[in-house]
Structures are given as structure tokens and as C-alpha cells.
Design a protein around this motif. Structure first.
Motif, PDB file in Angstrom:
ATOM      1  N   GLN A 163      -8.218   6.750  -2.825  1.00  0.00           N
ATOM      2  CA  GLN A 163      -8.527   7.943  -2.030  1.00  0.00           C
ATOM      3  C   GLN A 163      -8.474   7.646  -0.526  1.00  0.00           C
ATOM      4  O   GLN A 163      -9.056   8.364   0.279  1.00  0.00           O
ATOM      5  N   SER A 164      -7.785   6.545  -0.170  1.00  0.00           N
ATOM      6  CA  SER A 164      -7.695   6.132   1.240  1.00  0.00           C
ATOM      7  C   SER A 164      -6.278   6.334   1.751  1.00  0.00           C
ATOM      8  O   SER A 164      -5.348   6.569   0.975  1.00  0.00           O
ATOM      9  N   GLU A 165      -6.124   6.176   3.068  1.00  0.00           N
ATOM     10  CA  GLU A 165      -4.773   6.265   3.653  1.00  0.00           C
ATOM     11  C   GLU A 165      -4.101   4.907   3.573  1.00  0.00           C
ATOM     12  O   GLU A 165      -4.698   3.895   3.942  1.00  0.00           O
ATOM     13  N   GLY A 166      -2.869   4.889   3.075  1.00  0.00           N
ATOM     14  CA  GLY A 166      -2.128   3.620   3.009  1.00  0.00           C
ATOM     15  C   GLY A 166      -2.136   3.024   1.610  1.00  0.00           C
ATOM     16  O   GLY A 166      -2.547   3.684   0.638  1.00  0.00           O
ATOM     17  N   THR A 167      -1.680   1.789   1.510  1.00  0.00           N
ATOM     18  CA  THR A 167      -1.597   1.109   0.224  1.00  0.00           C
ATOM     19  C   THR A 167      -2.433  -0.167   0.273  1.00  0.00           C
ATOM     20  O   THR A 167      -2.394  -0.903   1.258  1.00  0.00           O
TER      21      THR A 167
END
Ligand code: UD1
Length: 418
Positions: free
Chosen positions: A316-320
């Protein structure tokens, strides 16, 4: 079998108390077998694994009294049976913790080979090798580990790898052994230190617990004592992640930030605001979450018991982010269930590559082990729509009233009993 129904999308807000640590309670209960005087334990969590350990002690002959505050007094002055049967042991691997104390005080023990979480083979060879080095004769007969020893003797042991219950089992056995035992490459987990503190109150002579080298000078006998169990750092971490995941503002009391340094650092790296005070942690989300990489490791590293929950946060975060599991093989059973909710996770051996930012959508899912089921509850809190989690008996092994605590923080969550 009970199910849990979660309707996601509500930020968690408010204050809840953290319970005593399951993983410190189980060895402390087993330690009662080392003395014929009563051991009084407080801050005991109300969990299925604790009930199982009490049942196990009861069938060995322990007299157990529980007061209204769930304090437990265990009196092992009349142990008449040193066998730990399959029916109890299969539901809880930590039953192996009675082996060291029974051998040390009663000279024999017969323990069914443990079952427990389906997270890899989880052998007990290091427990047994250590007990053998202390003079016990160990055989395996019809699924039971049989141990015998007149009196254990002190030994110098180097663990091949860090084992938490292995360290605890041998530390307990060494308390009543003849001479000095030195455990090298011992587990440094706070629960090991808590057990050592309890044993020292009982008259044991243990030094160095909480470090990689523990020295135990054996004594003739131990006595009764009173001990309060330390807070559960895994329950604390799970609620911290839940607060961050739902964009909430949660204060956790009756806990200890000093035993959560790695999870707190990771959450801050992910952009979560964590405020520490003595015995209290406040967690809130202030802006977008950033994907993080992490690797599980023995304490003081990032705990494997929070890996599944953290995976949900990264989704649920931005990025990988990449999550590497180094303690247990096969501890990614939750991944296929999380994929059913829409999480973008690719498994490459012991590494999960998590692409963040996708929306989770509620679905029926199945709990597979204790911490995996916690991750499904967290995913349900973050998902749009309804998530129905079956086989929640896994979660009851390690979380005290999880749905009640979450409900108190404003979650739309219910237990369905049938
Ligand atoms: C304890 C915790 C559990 C946590 C784990 C790792 C309790 C009751 N449970 O489990 O919640 O996930 O530590 O932090 O405290 N191993 C061997 N041979 C042995 C013993 C262990 O090869 O004789 C291996 C295991 O398969 C695993 C690793 O060592 O790969 C660590 O396991 P261990 O620390 O023993 O886990 P537990 O004590 O069972």
C-alpha cells in the motif's frame, strides 16, 4: 469454526493496551517445572497457546490457579507424568520447552515430535544436540523423543544457528545441571532475557542473557518466585502497522519501544510518524507511505513474526520494495491469499518483490499460520469492501481479542461464530 469479517477503509484511531508476550509466557510457564515451589506469573495474555501450555503442565501433574486478573500460579510439587502427548504437542510446537526442565528436574521426558505453524520443517535437532552434550540420552521412538539423564552436567555449546526456544530450553536445563554451561551464538531476543530474569528470581545463576553468550552456573534447586511477563513486541508491531496502513493515529500503552527498534526504524523509513515515550508508542500517518526493502533477522534485526504484516504495508506504499525472509523456509503462505485481494507480489525464492500502490479489494481468504492470519486482517482493514477470513483459530493462538481491540480503535470487524 469461527470466521472474522472485516469491512475496510476506516482509519484506526484511539488508544489500546498491549498484552504480555506470548513468546515469553510459554517458556516462563515451562520454567515452573524446575521447582517444587509455586511460581506466580502476571501480565499473562489470554491466548490459545497459553491455554495449551497450561493443559500440558496440568497433565504432567501441575496444580494451576488463575486469579481474576489472569495472574497464574503454577505448583509443580507433584509431577507424576513426564510425557507430553501428541494431541497437545501437535497444536503447539513450543511444547518442546518442557523437555529441558523435565530432564533437569525429573531425569526423564517423553515429548511427541512437535507440529505447530506450517512454516517449514522447523526441526528441534539443536535442542536435542545440546541436551545430549549435557549428558542426556536421547532416542526417537514411535514419534516421541525420549530423553533420560541421572543429572545433567554443564557443557560448552555453540549453536549452529540462532534458535530462540533452543536457547531457552538449554538455559532452563542448565539451571539444575552440575557445573557451568556456556551457550554461544545464543538468541538475544528480549523474551530470552525475560526468561533469564524469571529464572534468576527463582535462584538460578544466569549471566549474559540478551547477548550471544550466556553463562549458567547450575544450582541444586530452584525456589518459587513472582514475575511479570514483558510486553508483546509482535502484537505492538502488528498494531503499529495497522495504524499506518489505515492512515490512522493510534497510541499503544503497556508496551516498550526499546524492544522494537528495528520495526520502528523501518516504519519511519516508510514515512510513518512514530513517537516513543516510556511504555507508550504513538503511530500516525502523515503523508504518503514509501515502499521499503527489508530482511528478517534474529534480534535485534527485523523480526520474522512481523514480515507478513509489513508486506501488506509495502503493498500500500509508493514504489517497489523487496522483503527477504531469512529465518524460515516456506513463510510466504500469505502471499497467495494477499494476491487474491489484489496485492502485486512476485515470489523469487525467499524474496518477495512487492509493487506498491495497487488497491486492495475484499475477498474470502484463509488463514494459514499465526502471523499470516494477522496480515490478512490488516489487508482487510485496508481493502475496499468485505474480507471474510476463515480458520481464525490460528490468530487466536497469538493475539488476545484482536477483533475487540481493533473495534475499540474504530475498525468495522466482527467475529462470526458457528
Ligand atoms: C521462536 C518464536 C517464533 C519466531 C521464531 C524466530 C517462540 C515460542 N516462538 O520460534 O514466534 O518466529 O522464534 O524468531 O518463541 N532450527 C533448527 N534446529 C533447531 C531449532 C531451530 O534448524 O533445533 C531452525 C528453524 O528451522 C528456523 C531457525 O532455526 O529456521 C530459527 O528457529 P527458532 O528460533 O528455533 O524458532 P522457534 O524457537 O521455534
Amino acid at each position: 469454526m469461527d470466521k472474522i469479517l472485516v469491512r475496510g477503509g476506516r482509519p484506526l484511531t484511539g488508544t489500546i493496551p498491549i498484552s504480555g508476550a506470548k513468546n515469553a509466557t510459554l517458556p516462563a510457564l515451562a520454567a515452573s517445572l524446575l521447582t517444587d515451589q509455586p511460581l506466580r506469573l502476571s501480565n499473562i495474555p489470554h491466548l490459545r497457546d497459553v491455554t495449551t501450555m497450561l493443559e500440558l503442565l496440568g497433565q504432567h501433574g501441575a496444580a494451576i490457579t488463575i486469579d481474576e486478573k489472569l495472574g497464574v500460579e503454577i505448583d509443580c510439587s507433584r509431577i507424576h507424568n513426564t510425557k507430553a502427548p501428541y494431541d497437545l504437542v501437535r497444536t503447539m510446537r513450543a511444547s518442546i520447552l518442557v523437555m529441558g526442565p523435565l530432564l533437569a528436574r525429573h531425569g526423564r521426558a517423553e515429548i511427541s515430535l512437535p507440529g505447530g505453524c506450517a512454516i517449514g520443517t522447523r526441526p528441534v535437532n539443536l535442542h536435542l544436540r545440546g541436551l545430549e552434550a549435557m549428558g542426556a540420552e536421547i532416542t526417537l521412538e514411535q514419534g516421541y523423543i525420549k530423553g533420560q539423564a541421572k543429572r545433567l552436567r554443564g557443557a560448552r555449546l555453540v549453536f549452529d544457528l540462532v534458535t530462540v526456544t533452543g536457547t531457552e530450553n538449554l538455559m532452563m536445563a542448565a539451571c539444575l545441571a552440575d557445573g557451568r554451561t556456556v551457550l554461544e551464538n545464543a538468541a538475544c531476543e528480549p523474551e530470552v532475557l525475560d526468561l533469564a530474569n524469571c529464572l534468576n528470581k527463582m535462584g538460578a545463576r544466569i549471566k549474559g542473557a540478551g547477548t550471544g553468550t550466556i553463562t549458567i552456573d547450575g544450582v541444586e534447586e530452584l525456589r518459587g518466585a513472582e514475575h511479570a511477563i514483558l510486553p508483546d513486541r509482535i502484537e505492538t508491531g502488528t498494531f503499529m502497522i495497522a495504524a499506518a496502513l489505515t492512515g490512522g493515529d493510534v497510541t499503544l500503552t503497556h508496551t516498550d519501544p526499546s524492544i522494537l527498534k528495528a520495526p520502528i526504524a523501518k516504519l519511519r523509513q516508510a514515512g510513518v510518524v512514530v513517537e516513543e515515550k516510556k511504555g507508550t508508542i504513538r503511530v500516525r500517518k502523515n503523508g504518503p507511505l514509501r515502499a521499503v526493502d527489508l530482511q528478517t533477522a534474529p534480534y535485534p534485526g527485523f523480526p520474522t513474526d512481523l514480515q507478513a504484516q509489513m508486506l501488506v504495508l509495502v503493498s500500500q506504499s509508493e514504489g517497489t520494495g523487496t522483503i527477504t525472509e531469512t529465518i524460515f523456509e516456506n513463510r510466504f503462505m500469505h502471499v497467495s491469499e494477499l494476491q487474491r485481494l489484489g496485492a502485486d507480489i512476485t515470489l523469487q525464492g525467499n524474496v518477495a518483490v512487492v509493487k506498491g500502490g495497487g488497491e486492495l479489494r475484499g475477498a474470502p481468504v484463509m488463514a494459514t499460520d499465526l502471523r499470516a492470519s494477522a496480515s490478512l486482517v490488516l489487508a482487510g482493514l485496508a481493502a475496499r469492501g468485505e474480507t471474510l477470513i476463515s480458520r481464525v483459530y490460528h490468530i487466536d493462538r497469538g493475539y488476545e481479542r484482536i477483533e475487540e481491540k481493533l473495534m475499540a480503535l474504530g475498525a468495522d470487524i466482527h467475529r462470526l461464530s458457528n
